[in-house]
Design a protein around this motif. Structure first.
Motif, PDB file in Angstrom:
ATOM      1  N   THR A  27       0.838  -1.203   0.000  1.00 14.01           N
ATOM      2  CA  THR A  27       0.000   0.000   0.000  1.00 14.01           C
ATOM      3  C   THR A  27       0.872   1.251   0.000  1.00 14.01           C
ATOM      4  N   ILE A  28       1.937   1.225   0.798  1.00 13.75           N
ATOM      5  CA  ILE A  28       2.875   2.356   0.824  1.00 13.75           C
ATOM      6  C   ILE A  28       3.496   2.550  -0.557  1.00 13.75           C
ATOM      7  N   GLN A  29       3.933   1.468  -1.181  1.00 15.65           N
ATOM      8  CA  GLN A  29       4.542   1.555  -2.511  1.00 15.65           C
ATOM      9  C   GLN A  29       3.561   2.119  -3.530  1.00 15.65           C
ATOM     10  N   THR A  30       2.314   1.670  -3.480  1.00 18.45           N
ATOM     11  CA  THR A  30       1.302   2.169  -4.412  1.00 18.45           C
ATOM     12  C   THR A  30       1.067   3.663  -4.202  1.00 18.45           C
ATOM     13  N   GLY A  31       0.994   4.078  -2.934  1.00 17.06           N
ATOM     14  CA  GLY A  31       0.791   5.491  -2.642  1.00 17.06           C
ATOM     15  C   GLY A  31       1.944   6.358  -3.116  1.00 17.06           C
ATOM     16  N   LEU A  32       3.167   5.888  -2.880  1.00 14.50           N
ATOM     17  CA  LEU A  32       4.342   6.639  -3.344  1.00 14.50           C
ATOM     18  C   LEU A  32       4.361   6.750  -4.862  1.00 14.50           C
ATOM     19  N   ARG A  33       4.061   5.640  -5.518  1.00 12.45           N
ATOM     20  CA  ARG A  33       4.023   5.653  -6.988  1.00 12.45           C
ATOM     21  C   ARG A  33       2.977   6.634  -7.498  1.00 12.45           C
ATOM     22  N   ASP A  34       1.792   6.646  -6.881  1.00  6.34           N
ATOM     23  CA  ASP A  34       0.716   7.533  -7.320  1.00  6.34           C
ATOM     24  C   ASP A  34       1.059   9.002  -7.096  1.00  6.34           C
ATOM     25  N   LEU A  35       1.965   9.260  -6.141  1.00  6.44           N
ATOM     26  CA  LEU A  35       2.398  10.636  -5.876  1.00  6.44           C
ATOM     27  C   LEU A  35       3.574  11.053  -6.758  1.00  6.44           C
ATOM     28  N   TYR A  71       6.581   9.318  -7.029  1.00  4.46           N
ATOM     29  CA  TYR A  71       7.886   8.821  -6.604  1.00  4.46           C
ATOM     30  C   TYR A  71       8.129   7.444  -7.235  1.00  4.46           C
ATOM     31  N   GLN A  72       9.312   6.905  -7.065  1.00  5.93           N
ATOM     32  CA  GLN A  72       9.668   5.657  -7.729  1.00  5.93           C
ATOM     33  C   GLN A  72      10.122   4.611  -6.705  1.00  5.93           C
ATOM     34  N   PRO A  73       9.151   3.887  -6.105  1.00  2.00           N
ATOM     35  CA  PRO A  73       9.513   2.879  -5.102  1.00  2.00           C
ATOM     36  C   PRO A  73       9.915   1.538  -5.681  1.00  2.00           C
ATOM     37  N   GLY A  74       9.959   1.428  -7.010  1.00  2.00           N
ATOM     38  CA  GLY A  74      10.225   0.143  -7.628  1.00  2.00           C
ATOM     39  C   GLY A  74       8.948  -0.654  -7.771  1.00  2.00           C
ATOM     40  N   ALA A  75       9.085  -1.965  -7.921  1.00  2.00           N
ATOM     41  CA  ALA A  75       7.913  -2.823  -8.103  1.00  2.00           C
ATOM     42  C   ALA A  75       7.049  -2.825  -6.845  1.00  2.00           C
ATOM     43  N   VAL A  76       5.735  -2.888  -7.043  1.00  2.00           N
ATOM     44  CA  VAL A  76       4.813  -3.012  -5.912  1.00  2.00           C
ATOM     45  C   VAL A  76       4.800  -4.484  -5.502  1.00  2.00           C
ATOM     46  N   ASP A  77       5.767  -4.846  -4.650  1.00  2.00           N
ATOM     47  CA  ASP A  77       5.965  -6.253  -4.288  1.00  2.00           C
ATOM     48  C   ASP A  77       5.885  -6.502  -2.787  1.00  2.00           C
ATOM     49  N   GLY A  78       5.581  -5.442  -2.027  1.00  2.00           N
ATOM     50  CA  GLY A  78       5.470  -5.600  -0.587  1.00  2.00           C
ATOM     51  C   GLY A  78       6.784  -5.675   0.154  1.00  2.00           C
ATOM     52  N   ILE A  79       7.888  -5.481  -0.555  1.00  2.00           N
ATOM     53  CA  ILE A  79       9.222  -5.519   0.059  1.00  2.00           C
ATOM     54  C   ILE A  79       9.738  -4.098   0.236  1.00  2.00           C
ATOM     55  N   PHE A  80      10.048  -3.725   1.465  1.00  2.00           N
ATOM     56  CA  PHE A  80      10.532  -2.374   1.740  1.00  2.00           C
ATOM     57  C   PHE A  80      12.042  -2.342   1.515  1.00  2.00           C
ATOM     58  N   GLY A  81      12.421  -2.369   0.231  1.00  2.00           N
ATOM     59  CA  GLY A  81      13.820  -2.390  -0.162  1.00  2.00           C
ATOM     60  C   GLY A  81      14.396  -1.000  -0.312  1.00  2.00           C
ATOM     61  N   PRO A  82      15.622  -0.891  -0.850  1.00  2.00           N
ATOM     62  CA  PRO A  82      16.300   0.412  -0.937  1.00  2.00           C
ATOM     63  C   PRO A  82      15.571   1.427  -1.802  1.00  2.00           C
ATOM     64  N   ARG A  83      14.924   1.007  -2.899  1.00  2.00           N
ATOM     65  CA  ARG A  83      14.215   1.973  -3.741  1.00  2.00           C
ATOM     66  C   ARG A  83      12.967   2.493  -3.032  1.00  2.00           C
ATOM     67  N   THR A  84      12.247   1.617  -2.332  1.00  2.00           N
ATOM     68  CA  THR A  84      11.074   2.071  -1.584  1.00  2.00           C
ATOM     69  C   THR A  84      11.498   3.006  -0.462  1.00  2.00           C
ATOM     70  N   LYS A  85      12.577   2.652   0.224  1.00  2.00           N
ATOM     71  CA  LYS A  85      13.083   3.502   1.310  1.00  2.00           C
ATOM     72  C   LYS A  85      13.477   4.870   0.783  1.00  2.00           C
ATOM     73  N   ALA A  86      14.188   4.913  -0.358  1.00  2.00           N
ATOM     74  CA  ALA A  86      14.606   6.190  -0.934  1.00  2.00           C
ATOM     75  C   ALA A  86      13.392   7.017  -1.353  1.00  2.00           C
TER      76      ALA A  86
END
Length: 210
Positions: free
Chosen positions: A5-13, A15-30
């Motif tokens: 959900t966080i990744q989807t929200g960041l993407r919609d805003l 930002y580039q969290p990477g794949a929406v895969d539920g993993i809070f990796g370095p791209r999602t963190k950045a």
């Protein structure tokens, strides 16, 4: 709230969290840290079709090693490793490393580049040789050391370089063509026919990237 959900929200805003895969990796963190740094607002849209590592670098364009120290330190370590405090250490290699690792996590860092990506001249081992095209990693001599950044354009005398530790910040600086040691292209990203734009020669020439 799930990581997906966080990744989807960041993407919609924007930002580039990477794949929406539920993993809070370095791209999602950045992406999350960039969202927080922007005060929870939507991202400025990057240039359409820009190279992923250029998009990463442009997100911190204008950030200064003292004024924006906390944000820069957080971003520089968002790929999982960092040289240290940019206000105390030469960080042009750290800037390039962060951009490449976040944008191309599968990119190999061979030989001395893998051992020390913070030494600018080691970037001559990245990927493959290329002509100075848009987005290419450019390595320059600077006394017995060096400087590294990304090509964004050129004029008859200089390359225009997106890089860190340029006037103590992430800037686009003009660097004399005669200082160029080599240009490299990532192995894991297919080369595109991106010509190096011709830019104005109105700004002063950088002679000491620090």
């Amino acid at each position: 709230m799930s990581n997906a959900t966080i990744q989807t929200g960041l993407r919609d805003l924007g930002y580039q969290p990477g794949a929406v895969d539920g993993i809070f990796g370095p791209r999602t963190k950045a992406a999350a840290e960039a969202w927080l740094a922007a005060g929870g607002t939507a991202a400025k849209a990057p240039s359409s079709g820009d190279l992923p590592w250029m998009t990463e670098g442009k997100r911190v364009l204008g950030r200064h090693e003292v004024r924006d120290n906390g944000l820069l330190r957080s971003w520089l370590k968002s790929d999982g490793k960092t040289l240290g405090d940019p206000a105390k250490l030469p960080w042009c290699g750290d800037f390039v490393e962060t951009c490449i690792r976040l944008a191309l996590p599968g990119e190999p860092f061979p030989g001395s580049l893998g051992q020390n990506p913070y030494w600018a001249r080691n970037w001559l081992e990245l990927g493959q040789k290329t002509n100075p095209t848009y987005g290419a990693v450019l390595v320059f001599e600077r006394g017995s050391g060096g400087h590294v950044g990304f090509a964004v354009g050129a004029d008859p005398a200089c390359f225009h370089v997106l890089g860190g530790n340029q006037s103590n910040a992430v800037t686009i600086a003009r660097i004399d063509r005669k200082r160029l040691l080599g240009a490299r292209w990532p192995k894991t990203f297919a080369a595109l026919p991106l010509n190096l734009p011709s830019l104005s020669a109105s700004d002063s020439i950088s002679t000491n990237e620090a």
